[in-house]
Structure formats: C-alpha cells, structure tokens
Design an enzyme around this catalytic site. Structure first.
Site, PDB file in Angstrom:
ATOM      1  N   LYS A 194       0.834  -1.202   0.000  1.00 39.20           N
ATOM      2  CA  LYS A 194       0.000   0.000   0.000  1.00 39.20           C
ATOM      3  C   LYS A 194       0.869   1.253   0.000  1.00 39.20           C
ATOM      4  CE  LYS A 194      -3.895  -2.201   0.380  1.00 39.20           C
ATOM      5  NZ  LYS A 194      -4.707  -2.364  -0.777  1.00 39.20           N
ATOM      6  N   CYS A 195       0.279   2.335  -0.482  1.00 45.00           N
ATOM      7  CA  CYS A 195       0.919   3.641  -0.542  1.00 45.00           C
ATOM      8  C   CYS A 195       1.456   4.006   0.844  1.00 45.00           C
ATOM      9  CB  CYS A 195      -0.113   4.667  -1.001  1.00 45.00           C
ATOM     10  SG  CYS A 195       0.550   6.301  -1.278  1.00 45.00           S
ATOM     11  N   PRO A 196       2.665   4.491   0.942  1.00 45.17           N
ATOM     12  CA  PRO A 196       3.573   4.967  -0.098  1.00 45.17           C
ATOM     13  C   PRO A 196       4.640   3.958  -0.504  1.00 45.17           C
ATOM     14  CG  PRO A 196       4.398   5.746   1.989  1.00 45.17           C
ATOM     15  CD  PRO A 196       3.142   4.922   2.280  1.00 45.17           C
ATOM     16  N   ASP A 235      -1.650  -1.302  -5.714  1.00 54.37           N
ATOM     17  CA  ASP A 235      -2.184  -0.127  -5.025  1.00 54.37           C
ATOM     18  C   ASP A 235      -2.802   0.821  -6.061  1.00 54.37           C
ATOM     19  OD1 ASP A 235      -2.630   1.716  -2.853  1.00 54.37           O
ATOM     20  OD2 ASP A 235      -0.966   2.881  -3.660  1.00 54.37           O
TER      21      ASP A 235
END
Length: 84
Positions: A18-20, A45
């Site tokens: 997932k981000c980042p 993502d």
C-alpha cells in the site's frame, strides 16, 4: 535500445503493498540501476497509477509503457542516461 541484444528489465513485484511503499521502493530500485537500464514494476495499489508516473517524471526517467490488467498496474521505466 531494443532488440535481441537489449538487456532484460529488472523486475520489481510490489503487488500487495500500500501507498507509499510502491513509490518508495520504485525510487530506490530506479536509483540503483545503471543509466539507461530498465525497470518493470508491478503494483496493486490504486494510487500507483498516479504516483509512479509522477515519480518517473521527478527522477528524470522515461515511462516507456504503462498498462492495467484488472487490479495490477504495470510500468516499464528507463533510467535516464547520466542521472544521479
């Protein structure tokens, strides 16, 4: 440079992150490449469709291809010659 003598891109599988994290790991891998080398990144993502192209532009690299196959985004990036 393409054709049978062109080196294969370095593969970076970031699916499930997932981000980042996809952007941070892509940046690290891109900076570790030799100038002119290519990196193929796979991510799931949804924000990577925006974040990775922005990263490529910031790094002065070239986004050679971008595609989406269901939940998977794929990017082919070439590090610019003579970059840091």
């Amino acid at each position: 440079m393409s054709g049978p003598l062109a080196p294969s891109p370095v593969e970076l599988d970031l699916t499930g992150l997932k981000c980042p994290l996809p952007t941070l790991r892509t940046r690290k891998a891109l900076r570790a490449l030799a100038p002119g080398a290519r990196l193929r990144v796979s991510c799931t993502d949804p924000l990577s469709g925006i974040d990775i192209p922005n990263l490529v532009r910031e790094e002065g690299a070239a986004l050679e291809a971008q595609e989406r196959d269901g939940p998977v985004f794929r990017f082919l990036i070439r590090r610019a010659p003579g970059t840091r």
